[in-house]
Design a protein around this motif. Structure first.
Motif, PDB file in Angstrom:
ATOM      1  N   PRO A 149       3.548  15.305  -9.096  1.00 30.06           N
ATOM      2  CA  PRO A 149       4.116  14.106  -8.473  1.00 30.06           C
ATOM      3  C   PRO A 149       5.598  13.928  -8.843  1.00 30.06           C
ATOM      4  O   PRO A 149       6.021  14.250  -9.945  1.00 30.06           O
ATOM      5  CB  PRO A 149       3.277  12.968  -9.030  1.00 30.06           C
ATOM      6  CG  PRO A 149       2.703  13.499 -10.286  1.00 30.06           C
ATOM      7  CD  PRO A 149       2.569  14.978 -10.111  1.00 30.06           C
TER       8      PRO A 149
ATOM      9  N   ALA B  24       5.858   8.090  -3.370  1.00 28.11           N
ATOM     10  CA  ALA B  24       4.607   7.605  -2.783  1.00 28.11           C
ATOM     11  C   ALA B  24       3.862   8.729  -2.076  1.00 28.11           C
ATOM     12  O   ALA B  24       2.630   8.774  -2.097  1.00 28.11           O
ATOM     13  CB  ALA B  24       4.879   6.469  -1.815  1.00 28.11           C
ATOM     14  N   CYS B  25       4.602   9.636  -1.443  1.00 28.54           N
ATOM     15  CA  CYS B  25       3.952  10.764  -0.749  1.00 28.54           C
ATOM     16  C   CYS B  25       3.277  11.720  -1.722  1.00 28.54           C
ATOM     17  O   CYS B  25       2.237  12.285  -1.420  1.00 28.54           O
ATOM     18  CB  CYS B  25       4.982  11.549   0.074  1.00 28.54           C
ATOM     19  SG  CYS B  25       5.496  10.735   1.560  1.00 28.54           S
ATOM     20  N   THR B  26       3.874  11.916  -2.876  1.00 24.65           N
ATOM     21  CA  THR B  26       3.382  12.939  -3.803  1.00 24.65           C
ATOM     22  C   THR B  26       2.618  12.362  -4.988  1.00 24.65           C
ATOM     23  O   THR B  26       2.368  13.088  -5.955  1.00 24.65           O
ATOM     24  CB  THR B  26       4.562  13.772  -4.338  1.00 24.65           C
ATOM     25  OG1 THR B  26       5.454  12.914  -5.054  1.00 24.65           O
ATOM     26  CG2 THR B  26       5.286  14.474  -3.214  1.00 24.65           C
ATOM     27  N   GLU B  27       2.238  11.098  -4.938  1.00 26.16           N
ATOM     28  CA  GLU B  27       1.598  10.505  -6.124  1.00 26.16           C
ATOM     29  C   GLU B  27       0.216  11.083  -6.411  1.00 26.16           C
ATOM     30  O   GLU B  27      -0.241  11.038  -7.544  1.00 26.16           O
ATOM     31  CB  GLU B  27       1.527   8.988  -5.988  1.00 26.16           C
ATOM     32  CG  GLU B  27       0.575   8.483  -4.959  1.00 26.16           C
ATOM     33  CD  GLU B  27       0.612   6.976  -4.831  1.00 26.16           C
ATOM     34  OE1 GLU B  27      -0.254   6.443  -4.145  1.00 26.16           O
ATOM     35  OE2 GLU B  27       1.493   6.338  -5.425  1.00 26.16           O
ATOM     36  N   ASP B  28      -0.457  11.626  -5.409  1.00 22.91           N
ATOM     37  CA  ASP B  28      -1.775  12.210  -5.644  1.00 22.91           C
ATOM     38  C   ASP B  28      -1.743  13.728  -5.751  1.00 22.91           C
ATOM     39  O   ASP B  28      -2.787  14.362  -5.891  1.00 22.91           O
ATOM     40  CB  ASP B  28      -2.729  11.818  -4.509  1.00 22.91           C
ATOM     41  CG  ASP B  28      -3.036  10.333  -4.528  1.00 22.91           C
ATOM     42  OD1 ASP B  28      -2.983   9.731  -5.619  1.00 22.91           O
ATOM     43  OD2 ASP B  28      -3.318   9.781  -3.443  1.00 22.91           O
TER      44      ASP B  28
ATOM     45  N   SER C 187       0.831  -1.190   0.000  1.00 24.14           N
ATOM     46  CA  SER C 187       0.000   0.000   0.000  1.00 24.14           C
ATOM     47  C   SER C 187       0.871   1.249   0.000  1.00 24.14           C
ATOM     48  O   SER C 187       2.089   1.193   0.170  1.00 24.14           O
ATOM     49  CB  SER C 187      -0.904  -0.004   1.238  1.00 24.14           C
ATOM     50  OG  SER C 187      -0.106   0.093   2.405  1.00 24.14           O
ATOM     51  N   ARG C 188       0.222   2.367  -0.179  1.00 23.74           N
ATOM     52  CA  ARG C 188       0.951   3.642  -0.193  1.00 23.74           C
ATOM     53  C   ARG C 188       1.624   3.885   1.152  1.00 23.74           C
ATOM     54  O   ARG C 188       2.767   4.338   1.230  1.00 23.74           O
ATOM     55  CB  ARG C 188      -0.031   4.762  -0.524  1.00 23.74           C
ATOM     56  CG  ARG C 188       0.597   6.106  -0.599  1.00 23.74           C
ATOM     57  CD  ARG C 188      -0.436   7.122  -1.052  1.00 23.74           C
ATOM     58  NE  ARG C 188       0.173   8.425  -1.098  1.00 23.74           N
ATOM     59  CZ  ARG C 188      -0.388   9.510  -0.617  1.00 23.74           C
ATOM     60  NH1 ARG C 188      -1.579   9.455  -0.078  1.00 23.74           N
ATOM     61  NH2 ARG C 188       0.227  10.656  -0.703  1.00 23.74           N
ATOM     62  N   ARG C 189       0.945   3.591   2.231  1.00 28.21           N
ATOM     63  CA  ARG C 189       1.512   3.772   3.569  1.00 28.21           C
ATOM     64  C   ARG C 189       2.743   2.888   3.763  1.00 28.21           C
ATOM     65  O   ARG C 189       3.732   3.311   4.343  1.00 28.21           O
ATOM     66  CB  ARG C 189       0.460   3.456   4.622  1.00 28.21           C
ATOM     67  CG  ARG C 189       1.001   3.564   6.035  1.00 28.21           C
ATOM     68  CD  ARG C 189      -0.067   3.303   7.035  1.00 28.21           C
ATOM     69  NE  ARG C 189      -0.965   4.445   7.041  1.00 28.21           N
ATOM     70  CZ  ARG C 189      -2.056   4.514   7.753  1.00 28.21           C
ATOM     71  NH1 ARG C 189      -2.414   3.512   8.512  1.00 28.21           N
ATOM     72  NH2 ARG C 189      -2.818   5.588   7.717  1.00 28.21           N
ATOM     73  N   ARG C 190       2.692   1.663   3.266  1.00 28.75           N
ATOM     74  CA  ARG C 190       3.835   0.758   3.394  1.00 28.75           C
ATOM     75  C   ARG C 190       5.032   1.269   2.586  1.00 28.75           C
ATOM     76  O   ARG C 190       6.165   1.215   3.045  1.00 28.75           O
ATOM     77  CB  ARG C 190       3.449  -0.632   2.924  1.00 28.75           C
ATOM     78  CG  ARG C 190       4.607  -1.622   3.044  1.00 28.75           C
ATOM     79  CD  ARG C 190       4.195  -2.993   2.669  1.00 28.75           C
ATOM     80  NE  ARG C 190       3.273  -3.472   3.696  1.00 28.75           N
ATOM     81  CZ  ARG C 190       2.753  -4.675   3.723  1.00 28.75           C
ATOM     82  NH1 ARG C 190       3.042  -5.529   2.778  1.00 28.75           N
ATOM     83  NH2 ARG C 190       1.937  -5.031   4.685  1.00 28.75           N
ATOM     84  N   ARG C 191       4.784   1.779   1.376  1.00 28.64           N
ATOM     85  CA  ARG C 191       5.883   2.325   0.576  1.00 28.64           C
ATOM     86  C   ARG C 191       6.509   3.529   1.251  1.00 28.64           C
ATOM     87  O   ARG C 191       7.732   3.688   1.248  1.00 28.64           O
ATOM     88  CB  ARG C 191       5.386   2.709  -0.815  1.00 28.64           C
ATOM     89  CG  ARG C 191       5.145   1.528  -1.707  1.00 28.64           C
ATOM     90  CD  ARG C 191       4.694   1.971  -3.047  1.00 28.64           C
ATOM     91  NE  ARG C 191       3.370   2.594  -2.867  1.00 28.64           N
ATOM     92  CZ  ARG C 191       2.703   3.210  -3.808  1.00 28.64           C
ATOM     93  NH1 ARG C 191       3.225   3.343  -4.988  1.00 28.64           N
ATOM     94  NH2 ARG C 191       1.522   3.736  -3.570  1.00 28.64           N
ATOM     95  N   ILE C 192       5.690   4.375   1.843  1.00 34.88           N
ATOM     96  CA  ILE C 192       6.214   5.549   2.534  1.00 34.88           C
ATOM     97  C   ILE C 192       7.028   5.123   3.753  1.00 34.88           C
ATOM     98  O   ILE C 192       8.153   5.576   3.969  1.00 34.88           O
ATOM     99  CB  ILE C 192       5.066   6.501   2.938  1.00 34.88           C
ATOM    100  CG1 ILE C 192       4.443   7.115   1.696  1.00 34.88           C
ATOM    101  CG2 ILE C 192       5.566   7.584   3.873  1.00 34.88           C
ATOM    102  CD1 ILE C 192       3.145   7.862   1.974  1.00 34.88           C
TER     103      ILE C 192
END
Length: 112
Positions: free
Chosen positions: A82, A74-78, A11-16
């Protein structure tokens, strides 16, 4: 993007989380090794020791950069702008530096 599968497929949280933890860990180990190898007042017995420390330092700091870049992506993907994930360049730098470090270790052991 070249990175371990558990960092990319999670997930995004895991990548961060994994990205920043691994970037900090590699950076905190690699930067002192690199600084020790180029510090002018530190005298090592052989040139191979300096090359070994520099190779390991560059390898670890470039891996830290790659994992940090994964976390920032991952932090800036949205966001509106980005950040792209790392290309193959930091991994090539890490590989070449590791090869130099291993060759320096072999050279140092052969001459000692």
């Amino acid at each position: 993007m070249l990175a371990p599968p558990n960092v990319l497929t999670g997930s995004r949280r895991r990548r961060i989380t994994y990205g920043f933890v691994l970037a900090g860990g590699f950076g905190l180990v690699g930067l002192p090794l690199f600084a020790l190898s180029v510090w002018p007042t530190v005298d090592h017995s052989a040139i191979g020791v300096n090359l070994l420390l520099m190779g390991l330092g560059v390898c670890l700091t470039s891996l830290g950069y790659a994992f940090g870049r994964i976390a920032v992506a991952a932090c800036t993907e949205d966001g509106a702008k980005p950040v792209s994930a790392p290309t193959i360049r930091p991994y090539l730098v890490a590989g070449v530096a590791l090869v130099i470090a291993v060759l320096a270790l072999v050279f140092t052991l052969m001459t000692a």
